[in-house]
Design a protein around this motif. Structure first.
Motif, PDB file in Angstrom:
ATOM      1  N   MET A   1       1.106  -0.979   0.141  1.00  0.00           N
ATOM      2  CA  MET A   1      -0.193   0.164  -0.049  1.00  0.00           C
ATOM      3  C   MET A   1       1.068   1.333  -0.385  1.00  0.00           C
ATOM      4  SD  MET A   1      -2.735   1.157   2.727  1.00  0.00           S
ATOM      5  CE  MET A   1      -2.004   1.422   4.075  1.00  0.00           C
ATOM      6  N   LYS A  10     -10.162   7.791   4.517  1.00  0.00           N
ATOM      7  CA  LYS A  10      -9.352   6.529   3.582  1.00  0.00           C
ATOM      8  C   LYS A  10     -10.029   5.906   2.619  1.00  0.00           C
ATOM      9  CE  LYS A  10      -6.852   3.560   6.964  1.00  0.00           C
ATOM     10  NZ  LYS A  10      -5.993   2.203   7.264  1.00  0.00           N
ATOM     11  N   ARG A  13      -8.434   8.443  -0.450  1.00  0.00           N
ATOM     12  CA  ARG A  13      -6.490   7.538  -0.087  1.00  0.00           C
ATOM     13  C   ARG A  13      -6.837   6.692  -0.861  1.00  0.00           C
ATOM     14  NH1 ARG A  13      -4.715   6.841   5.418  1.00  0.00           N
ATOM     15  NH2 ARG A  13      -6.444   7.283   6.372  1.00  0.00           N
ATOM     16  N   ILE A  14      -8.117   5.907  -0.786  1.00  0.00           N
ATOM     17  CA  ILE A  14      -8.283   4.162  -1.309  1.00  0.00           C
ATOM     18  C   ILE A  14      -8.643   5.082  -3.021  1.00  0.00           C
ATOM     19  CG2 ILE A  14      -9.195   2.720  -2.463  1.00  0.00           C
ATOM     20  CD1 ILE A  14      -9.936   2.718   1.027  1.00  0.00           C
ATOM     21  N   TYR A  17      -5.786   6.990  -4.891  1.00  0.00           N
ATOM     22  CA  TYR A  17      -5.282   5.968  -5.894  1.00  0.00           C
ATOM     23  C   TYR A  17      -5.595   5.425  -6.907  1.00  0.00           C
ATOM     24  CZ  TYR A  17      -1.873   1.521  -5.398  1.00  0.00           C
ATOM     25  OH  TYR A  17      -0.906   0.431  -5.511  1.00  0.00           O
ATOM     26  N   GLN A  42      -6.566  -5.318   0.639  1.00  0.00           N
ATOM     27  CA  GLN A  42      -5.451  -4.309   0.118  1.00  0.00           C
ATOM     28  C   GLN A  42      -5.030  -3.573   1.365  1.00  0.00           C
ATOM     29  OE1 GLN A  42      -5.007  -3.396  -3.327  1.00  0.00           O
ATOM     30  NE2 GLN A  42      -3.080  -2.458  -3.327  1.00  0.00           N
ATOM     31  N   TRP A  43      -5.990  -2.728   1.761  1.00  0.00           N
ATOM     32  CA  TRP A  43      -5.545  -1.337   2.581  1.00  0.00           C
ATOM     33  C   TRP A  43      -6.600  -1.918   4.413  1.00  0.00           C
ATOM     34  CZ3 TRP A  43      -3.877   3.748   0.597  1.00  0.00           C
ATOM     35  CH2 TRP A  43      -4.211   3.608  -0.522  1.00  0.00           C
TER      36      TRP A  43
END
Length: 241
Positions: A1, A10, A13-14, A17, A42-43
């Motif tokens: 990550m 979050k 952020r995901i 990305y 994953q996160w």
């Protein structure tokens, strides 16, 4: 990550990305993006957080869901608005003075952004722009030192017609795929106070722009210092934005 600003929620952020991967060409129209389950693992987040990240991208027109199949990059994803011409392509009427154009040892933060080992040589161009009799900004551009031979005019203390980026693309095979910017406020340095005729102390706004190739490598780093009490970065938005 990846390491991403922990200030953002979050789910942003995901989604950011995934959006960056699309902008870099790692995911192209029609490619499937990670599922809620995969993103949650994953996160290390709950499924609703992963779902919110994907829904954010759907609302932006970047991805679309196919019933019983998954989530895919849209055929025409709505990414960043087209960036303005940059690389010191100033208006013809603007006053531009090239203060310095030289090779030097990279400051640590410049080496990090350009992806170079500490202590590497970098090419630096510093310009002062003005509007009439008043200086409006100090612009410093940074390039990998290897460009000194490929693009020798970057080392001349003269204005480049069309800007540094247009010149750089004309003499190398490097092309800008996407841009990333960020802002910060700090106290002006002595050099900045002198060029912008500021009192001591004085706060300045620093605009940092990185120009990336398709694979993510930084071609050019620009740091633009704006004096206080000067409105900048004006945008207009429709109610539907």
């Amino acid at each position: 990550m990846p390491e991403i600003d922990e200030v953002l929620p979050k789910y942003l952020r995901i989604s950011g990305y995934i959006r960056d991967r699309i902008e870099r060409g790692e995911l192209v129209p029609g490619d499937e993006v990670p599922s809620e389950r995969e993103l949650a693992a994953q996160w290390k987040v709950a499924r609703p957080t992963a779902a919110k990240a994907l829904n954010t991208l759907r609302q932006q027109g970047i991805v679309e869901s196919r019933r019983g199949s998954g989530t895919y990059v849209s055929e025409r994803p709505v990414l960043r608005e087209q960036a303005p011409q940059y690389g010191s392509a100033y208006a013809e009427h603007a006053s531009v003075t090239v203060l310095e154009a030289t090779l030097l040892t990279a400051p640590d933060h410049v080496a990090e952004v350009l992806g170079l080992p500490r202590g590497s040589a970098v090419l630096m161009r510093k310009r002062l722009t003005g509007n009439g009799s008043r200086a409006t900004e100090v612009v410093t551009s940074w390039f990998a030192g290897e460009l000194a031979e490929l693009a020798p005019r970057l080392l001349r203390a003269e204005r480049l017609p069309g800007g540094t980026l247009r010149y750089l693309e004309s003499v190398t095979d490097r092309r800008v795929s996407y841009l990333r910017d960020q802002l910060a406020a700090r106290l002006a340095t002595a050099d900045e106070r002198r060029h912008l005729a500021l009192a001591r102390p004085a706060a300045v706004l620093v605009y940092q722009l990185t120009l990336h190739a398709a694979g993510g490598a930084v071609i050019q780093l620009d740091e633009v210092v704006h004096p206080p009490e000067k409105w900048t970065f004006q945008h207009e938005y429709s109610r539907s934005s």
